[in-house]
Design an enzyme around this catalytic site. Structure first.
Site, PDB file in Angstrom:
ATOM      1  N   SER A   7       0.840  -1.197   0.000  1.00 61.46           N
ATOM      2  CA  SER A   7       0.000   0.000   0.000  1.00 61.46           C
ATOM      3  C   SER A   7       0.874   1.246   0.000  1.00 61.46           C
ATOM      4  CB  SER A   7      -0.866  -0.009   1.267  1.00 61.46           C
ATOM      5  OG  SER A   7      -0.014   0.046   2.402  1.00 61.46           O
ATOM      6  N   GLY A   8       0.233   2.403   0.122  1.00 61.02           N
ATOM      7  CA  GLY A   8       0.984   3.637   0.282  1.00 61.02           C
ATOM      8  C   GLY A   8       1.848   3.617   1.526  1.00 61.02           C
ATOM      9  N   HIS A   9       1.347   3.012   2.582  1.00 60.25           N
ATOM     10  CA  HIS A   9       2.130   2.880   3.815  1.00 60.25           C
ATOM     11  C   HIS A   9       3.411   2.094   3.557  1.00 60.25           C
ATOM     12  CE1 HIS A   9       2.993   2.509   8.051  1.00 60.25           C
ATOM     13  NE2 HIS A   9       2.894   1.205   8.008  1.00 60.25           N
ATOM     14  N   GLY A  61      -1.339  -0.085   7.309  1.00 61.99           N
ATOM     15  CA  GLY A  61      -1.657   1.038   8.170  1.00 61.99           C
ATOM     16  C   GLY A  61      -2.771   0.796   9.166  1.00 61.99           C
ATOM     17  N   HIS A 126       8.868  12.380  26.775  1.00 55.15           N
ATOM     18  CA  HIS A 126       9.479  11.547  27.809  1.00 55.15           C
ATOM     19  C   HIS A 126       8.451  10.724  28.591  1.00 55.15           C
ATOM     20  CE1 HIS A 126       8.092  14.032  31.224  1.00 55.15           C
ATOM     21  NE2 HIS A 126       8.201  15.031  30.359  1.00 55.15           N
ATOM     22  N   HIS A 135      -1.097   3.510  16.214  1.00 55.59           N
ATOM     23  CA  HIS A 135      -0.645   4.372  15.111  1.00 55.59           C
ATOM     24  C   HIS A 135      -0.706   5.818  15.581  1.00 55.59           C
ATOM     25  CE1 HIS A 135      -1.055   5.466  10.540  1.00 55.59           C
ATOM     26  NE2 HIS A 135      -0.192   6.240  11.166  1.00 55.59           N
TER      27      HIS A 135
END
Length: 204
Positions: A7-9, A61, A126, A135
């Site tokens: 895919s685009g990912h 994704g 942190h 994601h």
């Protein structure tokens, strides 16, 4: 390195791998027979006879699809892939299969789980704890001491203020500003972010 997903990912993961020394792409696999090429790579359609020493990255994704595939594929998943332009503290920890894209920042003592995506330009501050299959979209800011549950998606440009706890399989809309704890499966949008509905997760 074997890339699972075309895919685009996957294109962005290819860019990560190309930015790293001593990394190369051996194979791209996708179960969609209509996809035969991705950039300069031929796409295969079956994951057969894979040597146990060849590492695989899930270039998908959608969090739930990664979650389901990781549970059923009997393969060796890769060590974290970190773009050469990302800034990642030596005191942070990242789980297998996770990817960190260009210009992302992960600061001191942050913990990132397995098969997570820290997308382009995202900032993880942190002492943040991010569970598996999360994601963090481009430009999102996760400030200090935030905890994020499994499978959650943080939309592009969203901000979570310090110390918040976000449940599992939550969806945080693009540009949202989270100033309160978010329960499991919630969908939140706006500034300040408000719950508008709940995700239905059948295979969690």
């Amino acid at each position: 390195m074997i890339i699972y997903g075309a895919s685009g990912h996957a294109k962005v993961i290819i860019d990560i791998i190309k930015s790293l020394p001593n990394h190369s792409i051996d194979l791209v696999i996708d179960d969609n027979p209509a996809i035969n090429k991705l950039l300069d790579y031929e796409v295969e359609h079956e994951l057969l006879d894979i040597s146990p020493d060849r590492e695989v990255v899930l270039a998908i994704g959608k969090n739930m699809i990664r979650y389901n595939l990781a549970g059923k594929l009997n393969i060796k998943f890769c060590s974290p892939l970190i773009h050469s332009s990302a800034i990642v503290s030596d005191s942070s920890m990242l789980g297998k299969g996770s990817v960190v894209m260009a210009q992302a920042v992960i600061n001191s003592s942050a913990v990132i789980g397995e098969h997570c995506i820290i997308n382009s330009g995202a900032m993880v501050e942190h002492d943040v704890y991010i569970n598996d299959f999360v994601h963090i979209s481009p430009g999102a800011i996760i400030t200090g001491n935030v905890k994020i549950g499994t499978g959650t998606h943080v939309g592009a440009g969203a901000t979570i203020i310090p110390g918040m706890e976000v449940g599992k399989w939550v969806t945080i809309g693009a540009g949202a500003v989270v100033i309160e704890n978010i329960p499991d499966f919630a969908v939140v949008v706006g500034n300040p972010a408000k719950v508008v509905k709940f995700n239905k997760i059948e295979d969690e």
